[in-house]
Design a protein around this motif. Structure first.
Motif, PDB file in Angstrom:
ATOM      1  N   GLY A  50       0.808  -1.209   0.000  1.00 45.09           N
ATOM      2  CA  GLY A  50       0.000   0.000   0.000  1.00 45.09           C
ATOM      3  C   GLY A  50       0.846   1.266   0.000  1.00 45.09           C
ATOM      4  N   LEU A  51       0.110   2.381   0.058  1.00 43.40           N
ATOM      5  CA  LEU A  51       0.743   3.686  -0.038  1.00 43.40           C
ATOM      6  C   LEU A  51       1.640   3.954   1.177  1.00 43.40           C
ATOM      7  CD1 LEU A  51       0.299   5.524  -2.413  1.00 43.40           C
ATOM      8  CD2 LEU A  51      -1.246   6.910  -0.981  1.00 43.40           C
ATOM      9  N   GLY A  52       1.152   3.556   2.365  1.00 43.06           N
ATOM     10  CA  GLY A  52       1.916   3.801   3.592  1.00 43.06           C
ATOM     11  C   GLY A  52       3.271   3.126   3.541  1.00 43.06           C
ATOM     12  N   GLY A  53       3.290   1.887   3.073  1.00 43.79           N
ATOM     13  CA  GLY A  53       4.547   1.151   2.996  1.00 43.79           C
ATOM     14  C   GLY A  53       5.523   1.822   2.062  1.00 43.79           C
ATOM     15  N   ALA A  54       5.042   2.265   0.921  1.00 47.10           N
ATOM     16  CA  ALA A  54       5.904   2.946  -0.045  1.00 47.10           C
ATOM     17  C   ALA A  54       6.432   4.243   0.542  1.00 47.10           C
ATOM     18  CB  ALA A  54       5.146   3.207  -1.337  1.00 47.10           C
ATOM     19  N   TRP A  92       8.808   1.182  11.439  1.00 40.73           N
ATOM     20  CA  TRP A  92       7.359   1.225  11.182  1.00 40.73           C
ATOM     21  C   TRP A  92       6.931   0.055  10.299  1.00 40.73           C
ATOM     22  CZ3 TRP A  92       3.868   1.574   7.188  1.00 40.73           C
ATOM     23  CH2 TRP A  92       2.558   1.947   7.553  1.00 40.73           C
ATOM     24  N   LEU A  93       7.720  -0.189   9.223  1.00 43.90           N
ATOM     25  CA  LEU A  93       7.415  -1.308   8.324  1.00 43.90           C
ATOM     26  C   LEU A  93       7.428  -2.635   9.082  1.00 43.90           C
ATOM     27  CD1 LEU A  93       9.366  -0.619   5.008  1.00 43.90           C
ATOM     28  CD2 LEU A  93       6.900  -0.819   5.311  1.00 43.90           C
ATOM     29  N   ALA A  94       8.465  -2.795   9.947  1.00 39.12           N
ATOM     30  CA  ALA A  94       8.574  -4.041  10.709  1.00 39.12           C
ATOM     31  C   ALA A  94       7.359  -4.231  11.603  1.00 39.12           C
ATOM     32  CB  ALA A  94       9.860  -4.019  11.533  1.00 39.12           C
ATOM     33  N   LEU A 152      10.768   9.415  17.211  1.00 41.40           N
ATOM     34  CA  LEU A 152       9.935   8.792  16.174  1.00 41.40           C
ATOM     35  C   LEU A 152       9.699   7.313  16.491  1.00 41.40           C
ATOM     36  CD1 LEU A 152      11.389  10.370  12.899  1.00 41.40           C
ATOM     37  CD2 LEU A 152       9.190  10.830  14.000  1.00 41.40           C
ATOM     38  N   VAL A 153      10.753   6.655  16.999  1.00 42.71           N
ATOM     39  CA  VAL A 153      10.601   5.237  17.356  1.00 42.71           C
ATOM     40  C   VAL A 153       9.746   5.108  18.617  1.00 42.71           C
ATOM     41  CG1 VAL A 153      11.837   3.143  18.012  1.00 42.71           C
ATOM     42  CG2 VAL A 153      12.776   4.643  16.254  1.00 42.71           C
ATOM     43  N   ALA A 154       9.984   6.017  19.594  1.00 45.40           N
ATOM     44  CA  ALA A 154       9.242   5.959  20.850  1.00 45.40           C
ATOM     45  C   ALA A 154       7.745   6.142  20.607  1.00 45.40           C
ATOM     46  CB  ALA A 154       9.764   7.027  21.811  1.00 45.40           C
ATOM     47  N   LEU A 155       7.390   7.045  19.663  1.00 46.00           N
ATOM     48  CA  LEU A 155       5.973   7.267  19.324  1.00 46.00           C
ATOM     49  C   LEU A 155       5.321   5.958  18.891  1.00 46.00           C
ATOM     50  CD1 LEU A 155       5.642  10.641  17.372  1.00 46.00           C
ATOM     51  CD2 LEU A 155       4.479   9.927  19.473  1.00 46.00           C
ATOM     52  N   LEU A 157       6.328   2.967  19.616  1.00 40.08           N
ATOM     53  CA  LEU A 157       6.275   2.081  20.784  1.00 40.08           C
ATOM     54  C   LEU A 157       5.032   2.375  21.607  1.00 40.08           C
ATOM     55  CD1 LEU A 157       9.847   1.910  22.383  1.00 40.08           C
ATOM     56  CD2 LEU A 157       8.405  -0.009  21.718  1.00 40.08           C
ATOM     57  N   VAL A 158       4.847   3.662  21.916  1.00 34.78           N
ATOM     58  CA  VAL A 158       3.761   4.070  22.808  1.00 34.78           C
ATOM     59  C   VAL A 158       2.410   3.809  22.154  1.00 34.78           C
ATOM     60  CG1 VAL A 158       2.708   6.052  23.961  1.00 34.78           C
ATOM     61  CG2 VAL A 158       5.191   5.765  23.978  1.00 34.78           C
ATOM     62  N   SER A 159       2.327   4.009  20.839  1.00 38.46           N
ATOM     63  CA  SER A 159       1.038   3.857  20.151  1.00 38.46           C
ATOM     64  C   SER A 159       0.627   2.391  20.029  1.00 38.46           C
ATOM     65  CB  SER A 159       1.123   4.482  18.759  1.00 38.46           C
ATOM     66  OG  SER A 159       1.944   3.679  17.934  1.00 38.46           O
ATOM     67  N   GLY A 160       1.569   1.479  20.337  1.00 37.95           N
ATOM     68  CA  GLY A 160       1.226   0.067  20.234  1.00 37.95           C
ATOM     69  C   GLY A 160       1.460  -0.506  18.855  1.00 37.95           C
ATOM     70  N   HIS A 161       1.984   0.310  17.940  1.00 41.05           N
ATOM     71  CA  HIS A 161       2.203  -0.133  16.570  1.00 41.05           C
ATOM     72  C   HIS A 161       3.195  -1.301  16.504  1.00 41.05           C
ATOM     73  CE1 HIS A 161       2.715   0.158  12.231  1.00 41.05           C
ATOM     74  NE2 HIS A 161       4.023   0.205  12.406  1.00 41.05           N
TER      75      HIS A 161
END
Lengths: 394, 314
Positions: A50-54, A92-94, A152-155, A157-161
């Motif tokens: 999808g678009l997000g991945g790209a 994010w991709l991972a 950016l990584v911590a966000l 983490l916190v969001s549960g992503h």
């Protein structure tokens, strides 16, 4: 544009090519049905959906172009941003892929970072660090860049992503133990710093004032530094156990935090004593002579002249000490001192690499954070004296 | 007033200062000169007890300095050294304020004093007050060093080769400024140098030292015309002796007061060697002289340079 393509930054090109090769040839993630089985590889292209991945990979494309950018503020700034965003995008991709794989799999299934992720993340970070240095950022600026990437990584983490990733599943299983381990690790380091400073500062001052003291102390401390940490922990076990047996009820024992703190202190003394003495040796003789000639008392000369002028060198010693102690404290888990090392060794013995990671990553972050904070302190203590490299009279 | 009475200082078996006695009068500019190792710096550093005397007595205004606390003694004197020794982590203002701060002056008074001193030494307070030493040139650093020594209005100023490390132009302008400051404040100055031209130019009196002993203590004119030993003669040097001789007297000393002449006048305090240079440059044998207020003060003839027309000293 008729000008030829010109290479301005070899480091950035090397990083970009390494990332490109890893993206094509190495597995990005590994997916296993449970933590004991080795997983099947998941390549990067399979995760881009999808678009997000790209969009997450877009900074990677920019990174490929940055070696050919003129090294202006804009070009270097773009490299810093691309490197940082690329790393954060990989995470994010991972996270997204792990969440997708978790659907329809058992709760024991594990999605872990694989070699491709590590190579690409390291390449992105190194490109950003290198460009930040070329940009001439000071200690505060470099820390801001690091904090932005970490943020950016911590966000995520916190969001549960990232919750579906194996390392976070390990974390979820050990939530209480983890927080306790981080705290205990920091306490071990702090507990070693107190005796280090109480002994090291006077010893450093004495080594500066009396040559004989330095001649006696430095060979001993140098030898201590060369003893491997596991050996030193082991050497301390026997005498402390004997002492504990002689003094029942004293709480002294050959294992646990006490031998760990003693060993960390012994290792920490050399940089503190040496840098205190070297810092004081570096105070210019005419400055001391003028201070004496104007009627400052010896105490005033020490507090107002010697200490502030020796401070930058002393702080670099403290930086070495703290970073070294954060790393050595991990080994102290072997003699039952606890801390993040305990999680790492649990993972090693259980062959659970993500558990090792759960212990190792915070150790690295602690060391990097201590290093960055003390670098800012050193820069603040140095800039007025005007001995920072590259600074000159206007 | 500073008095040395048979003062001796030994370092091991070496006698650095050997039974030296002398007096420096209130307001006098005394230069100590001699070859290296002659003991001149040791003498200077004994005045503020950076080096304690082994024998003899040193008195300031009749008070033996051995009876004072060294820090209190030093805060009453200014001290300037060749390598300046500014505190690199303090601003110019804080450097200058060191001794007034130790003496507990009120903040407002210190601030005013710093402004006054920066102006006195030709450093723009707005520009240099908050500067750090590494931002200054060598000459500017020594200006701050002198300002710092003068900060608490000391009665005595001790200077150990303060201008030796500076380039000739900066050195000359600092010498001129120091002379002016000395005339204005009436501070007693003890000044160590190895440069005889500097000594002749600055000193009211010159003490020549060699091997820890005081060889001669006399006015610049007497040092030039009546050297007490071959060493003093060597220090003065034979080269351009005549010009040095002229340099220690001023136009006002030799002008013929009753006469008058036309042309651009010279100030009465101009040294005679400059007057000679001026005559050569203008191609004239007579120059009009004016006093400090610009009033006519006579005429200087070329022959007056060779031989004073009225009651000369030499």
């Amino acid at each position: 544009m008729t000008s030829r393509l010109r290479l301005y930054n070899r480091v950035a090109l090397l990083m970009a090519l390494a990332a490109l090769a890893a993206a094509v040839a190495l597995p990005f993630l590994g997916f296993a049905p449970n933590r004991l089985l080795s997983g099947r590889p998941v390549p990067l292209w399979a995760t881009v959906q999808g678009l997000g991945g790209a969009a997450a990979l877009l900074p990677g494309l920019v990174l490929l172009a940055t070696p050919f950018l003129r090294p202006t503020r804009f070009g270097l700034g773009l490299t810093v941003a691309a490197g940082g965003l690329f790393t954060a995008g990989l995470v994010w991709l991972a996270g997204a892929q792990a969440a997708a794989l978790a659907q329809g799999a058992s709760a024991a299934a594990r999605t872990s970072f694989a070699s491709g992720f590590w190579v690409m993340a390291a390449a992105g970070l190194l490109a950003a660090v290198d460009a930040a240095r070329r940009l001439g950022l000071g200690a505060v600026g470099r820390m801001a860049v690091g904090a932005a990437i970490a943020g950016l990584v911590a966000l995520q983490l916190v969001s549960g992503h990232l919750d579906a990733l194996s390392i976070l599943k390990e974390y979820a299983n050990r939530r209480e133990v983890f927080a306790d381990a981080v705290l205990r690790h920091a306490l071990l380091v702090a507990a070693a710093l107190v005796p280090t400073l109480l002994i090291g500062l006077p010893l450093g001052v004495a080594a500066h004032r009396v040559q004989a003291v330095g001649r006696a102390v430095f060979p001993i401390l140098n030898v201590v530094q060369t003893v491997p940490s596991i050996a030193l922990f082991g050497l301390l076990m026997a005498p402390l156990a004997a002492l504990g047996a002689m003094l029942p009820g004293s709480g002294i024992s050959g294992v646990g935090p006490l031998p760990a703190v003693i060993a960390l202190t012994l290792y920490s003394l050399l940089p503190i004593v040496r840098n205190t003495a070297v810092g004081l040796d570096g105070v210019p003789a005419p400055v001391r002579e003028a201070a004496r000639g104007m009627g400052l008392t010896p105490r005033q000369i020490f507090l107002r002249v010697d200490l502030p002028l020796a401070l930058p060198v002393f702080l670099s010693g403290l930086r070495i000490t703290v970073v070294q102690a954060v790393g050595l404290a991990a080994v102290a888990a072997l003699i039952g001192a606890g801390g993040l090392g305990a999680i790492m060794f649990q993972g090693l013995f259980a062959n659970a690499l993500d558990l090792v990671l759960l212990g190792a990553v915070p150790v690295i972050l602690l060391a990097v954070a201590a290093d960055a904070l003390l670098s800012i302190g050193i820069a603040a203590a140095t800039h007025r004296i005007g001995v920072l490299p590259g600074r000159s009279a206007p | 007033m500073i008095e040395f009475e048979r003062v001796t200082k030994r370092f091991g078996s070496w006698t650095a200062v050997d039974a030296v006695s002398f007096t420096v009068a209130e307001g006098e500019f005394r230069v100590l000169i001699g070859p290296s190792g002659s003991g001149k710096s040791t003498v200077l550093r004994m005045i503020n007890r950076l080096i304690p005397a082994d024998e003899g007595a040193i008195r300031i205004d009749g008070e033996d300095i051995a009876s004072l606390k060294p820090e209190e003694l030093r805060r009453r004197m200014g001290y300037v050294i060749q390598s300046v020794g500014l505190f690199p982590h303090w601003t110019v203002e804080r450097n200058i304020a060191t001794v007034p701060g130790l003496l507990g002056w009120p903040k407002a008074r210190i601030r005013d004093r710093v402004t006054e001193l920066l102006e006195l030494l030709n450093l723009d307070p707005r520009r240099y007050r908050s500067a750090y030493p590494h931002q200054l040139s060598g000459g500017q650093q020594q200006r701050v060093g002198v300002a710092r020594a003068l900060a608490a209005e000391p009665r005595i100023l001790l200077m150990d080769e303060p201008f030796s490390a500076l380039d000739p132009i900066t050195r000359a302008s600092l010498q001129t400024e120091l002379s002016a400051i000395h005339r204005r404040t009436g501070t007693t100055v003890v000044f160590v140098t190895h440069d005889m031209d500097e000594a002749l130019r600055l000193g009211d009196s010159i003490a020549v030292m060699d091997h820890g002993r005081l060889i001669q203590c006399a006015s610049p004119l007497d040092i030039l015309t009546r050297p007490a030993s071959p060493l003093v003669r060597d220090l003065v040097g034979r080269e351009e002796w005549g010009l040095k001789r002229l340099a220690v007297e001023t136009v006002g000393d030799r002008a013929r007061r009753q006469e008058s002449a036309a042309g651009e006048p010279l100030a009465a305090e101009t040294p005679l060697h400059r007057a000679l240079s001026e005559m050569v440059a203008r191609g004239t044998e007579r120059l009009p002289v004016v006093d400090g207020d610009g009033r006519p003060a006579g005429v200087l003839h070329l022959s007056d340079l060779v031989r004073p027309s009225t009651g000369g000293t030499a």
